[in-house]
Write an enzyme that holds these catalytic residues in place. Sequence first.
Site, PDB file in Angstrom:
ATOM      1  N   TYR A 142       2.036  12.230  10.290  1.00 40.66           N
ATOM      2  CA  TYR A 142       3.326  12.920  10.232  1.00 40.66           C
ATOM      3  C   TYR A 142       3.508  13.885  11.407  1.00 40.66           C
ATOM      4  O   TYR A 142       4.629  14.188  11.787  1.00 40.66           O
ATOM      5  CB  TYR A 142       3.431  13.739   8.937  1.00 40.66           C
ATOM      6  CG  TYR A 142       3.993  12.996   7.749  1.00 40.66           C
ATOM      7  CD1 TYR A 142       3.376  11.860   7.263  1.00 40.66           C
ATOM      8  CD2 TYR A 142       5.135  13.467   7.102  1.00 40.66           C
ATOM      9  CE1 TYR A 142       3.876  11.198   6.161  1.00 40.66           C
ATOM     10  CE2 TYR A 142       5.645  12.806   5.992  1.00 40.66           C
ATOM     11  CZ  TYR A 142       5.005  11.676   5.530  1.00 40.66           C
ATOM     12  OH  TYR A 142       5.499  11.029   4.438  1.00 40.66           O
ATOM     13  N   LYS A 189      -9.239   5.344   4.020  1.00 43.13           N
ATOM     14  CA  LYS A 189      -9.397   3.968   4.512  1.00 43.13           C
ATOM     15  C   LYS A 189     -10.558   4.004   5.504  1.00 43.13           C
ATOM     16  O   LYS A 189     -10.413   3.685   6.693  1.00 43.13           O
ATOM     17  CB  LYS A 189      -8.067   3.523   5.155  1.00 43.13           C
ATOM     18  CG  LYS A 189      -7.983   2.061   5.529  1.00 43.13           C
ATOM     19  CD  LYS A 189      -7.855   1.120   4.349  1.00 43.13           C
ATOM     20  CE  LYS A 189      -7.970  -0.316   4.804  1.00 43.13           C
ATOM     21  NZ  LYS A 189      -8.042  -1.280   3.686  1.00 43.13           N
ATOM     22  N   ASP A 221      -6.144   1.010  -0.523  1.00 42.88           N
ATOM     23  CA  ASP A 221      -5.574  -0.233  -1.085  1.00 42.88           C
ATOM     24  C   ASP A 221      -6.071  -0.447  -2.518  1.00 42.88           C
ATOM     25  O   ASP A 221      -5.303  -0.768  -3.421  1.00 42.88           O
ATOM     26  CB  ASP A 221      -5.860  -1.449  -0.175  1.00 42.88           C
ATOM     27  CG  ASP A 221      -7.303  -1.532   0.295  1.00 42.88           C
ATOM     28  OD1 ASP A 221      -8.076  -0.583   0.061  1.00 42.88           O
ATOM     29  OD2 ASP A 221      -7.668  -2.562   0.908  1.00 42.88           O
ATOM     30  N   ASP A 245       1.676  10.691   0.342  1.00 42.44           N
ATOM     31  CA  ASP A 245       3.107  10.454   0.167  1.00 42.44           C
ATOM     32  C   ASP A 245       3.310   9.167  -0.640  1.00 42.44           C
ATOM     33  O   ASP A 245       4.088   9.136  -1.609  1.00 42.44           O
ATOM     34  CB  ASP A 245       3.775  10.328   1.543  1.00 42.44           C
ATOM     35  CG  ASP A 245       5.261  10.103   1.420  1.00 42.44           C
ATOM     36  OD1 ASP A 245       5.896  10.797   0.601  1.00 42.44           O
ATOM     37  OD2 ASP A 245       5.799   9.221   2.121  1.00 42.44           O
ATOM     38  N   ASP A 249       4.324   8.742  -5.045  1.00 45.40           N
ATOM     39  CA  ASP A 249       5.506   8.047  -5.582  1.00 45.40           C
ATOM     40  C   ASP A 249       5.070   6.963  -6.561  1.00 45.40           C
ATOM     41  O   ASP A 249       5.680   6.777  -7.614  1.00 45.40           O
ATOM     42  CB  ASP A 249       6.331   7.399  -4.452  1.00 45.40           C
ATOM     43  CG  ASP A 249       7.484   8.280  -4.011  1.00 45.40           C
ATOM     44  OD1 ASP A 249       7.325   9.521  -4.066  1.00 45.40           O
ATOM     45  OD2 ASP A 249       8.535   7.745  -3.605  1.00 45.40           O
TER      46      ASP A 249
HETATM   47  C1  IPM Z   1       8.036  13.947   0.174  1.00 43.11           C
HETATM   48  C2  IPM Z   1       9.132  13.294   0.968  1.00 43.11           C
HETATM   49  C3  IPM Z   1       9.019  13.769   2.418  1.00 43.11           C
HETATM   50  C4  IPM Z   1       7.684  13.307   2.936  1.00 43.11           C
HETATM   51  C5  IPM Z   1      10.157  13.310   3.336  1.00 43.11           C
HETATM   52  C6  IPM Z   1      11.500  13.700   2.782  1.00 43.11           C
HETATM   53  C7  IPM Z   1       9.970  13.803   4.737  1.00 43.11           C
HETATM   54  O1  IPM Z   1       9.080  11.921   0.867  1.00 43.11           O
HETATM   55  O2  IPM Z   1       8.023  15.183   0.085  1.00 43.11           O
HETATM   56  O3  IPM Z   1       7.209  13.224  -0.383  1.00 43.11           O
HETATM   57  O4  IPM Z   1       7.527  12.153   3.374  1.00 43.11           O
HETATM   58  O5  IPM Z   1       6.748  14.119   2.945  1.00 43.11           O
HETATM   59 MN    MN Z   2       7.548  11.164  -0.480  1.00 44.83          MN
END
Ligand code: IPM
Ligand code: MN
Length: 370
Positions: A142, A189, A221, A245, A249
Amino acid sequence: MEKQITVINGDGIGPEVTAQSIKVLDAIAAVFGHVFRYTHALMGAIAIDQTGNPLPDETIAACKMSDAILFGAIGDPKYDNDPNAKVRPEQGLLRLRKELGLFANIRPISTYAALQHLSPLKQKQLEGVDFIIFRELTGGIYFGKRYVSEDGQYASDECAYSIPEILRVADQAFKYAMSRRKKLTLIDKANVLETSRLWRKVVQQLSVQYTEVDVDYMFVDNAAMQIILNPAQFDVVLTENMFGDIISDEASVLSGSLGLLPSASVGTSAALFEPIHGSYPKAAGKNIANPLGSVLSSAMMLDHFKMTDEAAAVREAVKWTLANGFVSKDIDAINNYSTHEIGDLLVDYIGKKAKSGAARNAVLNASTII
Ligand code: IPM
Ligand code: MN
């Protein structure tokens, strides 16, 4: 106690969900005798629209002066669909994380009995699921060097980590594991990446100081698969920025709705609290978004202020709404309540509960006098 909170509504559903958090925080302040002062600041697409800058200097200054930051959401489809955009809303959030040194992003994954039927997983797999992800937040790909060749034919993003960057977040994760089931899983990884091998080395060395913590190592993975196959095996999960990240999710669907999950980003001084969901542009302004991710982020903020009873009161109110079907459209497509209604119900519950508690205490006091 008195606390100064910078509120960044951000984009999409950010303002609606954050407004419910503020109502809940005010209810808590009234019941527990605190004063929360709010300063509103701009970030994201709305900040680009109004100032040309996704993170105006005033926002950074306000955040640096506050005890905590409550953040809504960021992102707007008009930028997502334009790969040539020079400024992007997300740049604001990334820069804020860096400016405030928010190196650890903490995402608890819990499940609620009332919502298990919404999870794509079978009930059996959800039993005992309760883990927390420590995602490194200010390093890795990032924030590595970026490059696009002049002819636009080639691009690269560098993933870089230093030992101190790994050590500080790993140490927090180990400390947290000590307060829980004492298990830590590093996701990496290391069979391919040099940075992952550095993570393993640092975590192996650090583990010597935490002999009670059972450490295991998992390739990302495989971890992506294990989160679905056997999520109950995890306690504290530690990982780098990009893997964190992605897997957070993925893990969020276990709870039944992404709209429920809170997060805290902490560093050396300031701390920022935000739901993990995005700006959900399609729902913006419709009063249908789930405010609980934001409200539970506020509970994490209260924990950060060491207001443990206050945080527990918020979580209890949230559980009460879920158990009684006072839920938003993402949870029940037919019988649902609006964003604002859920906020009001939470406020009512906190107020009523306090009154009944006060009444009970009065009776108890009276009986002691007799
Ligand atoms: C998160 C979001 C952010 C990230 C984006 C909006 C930059 O997806 O906080 O998880 O990737 O860190
Ligand atoms: Mn995110």
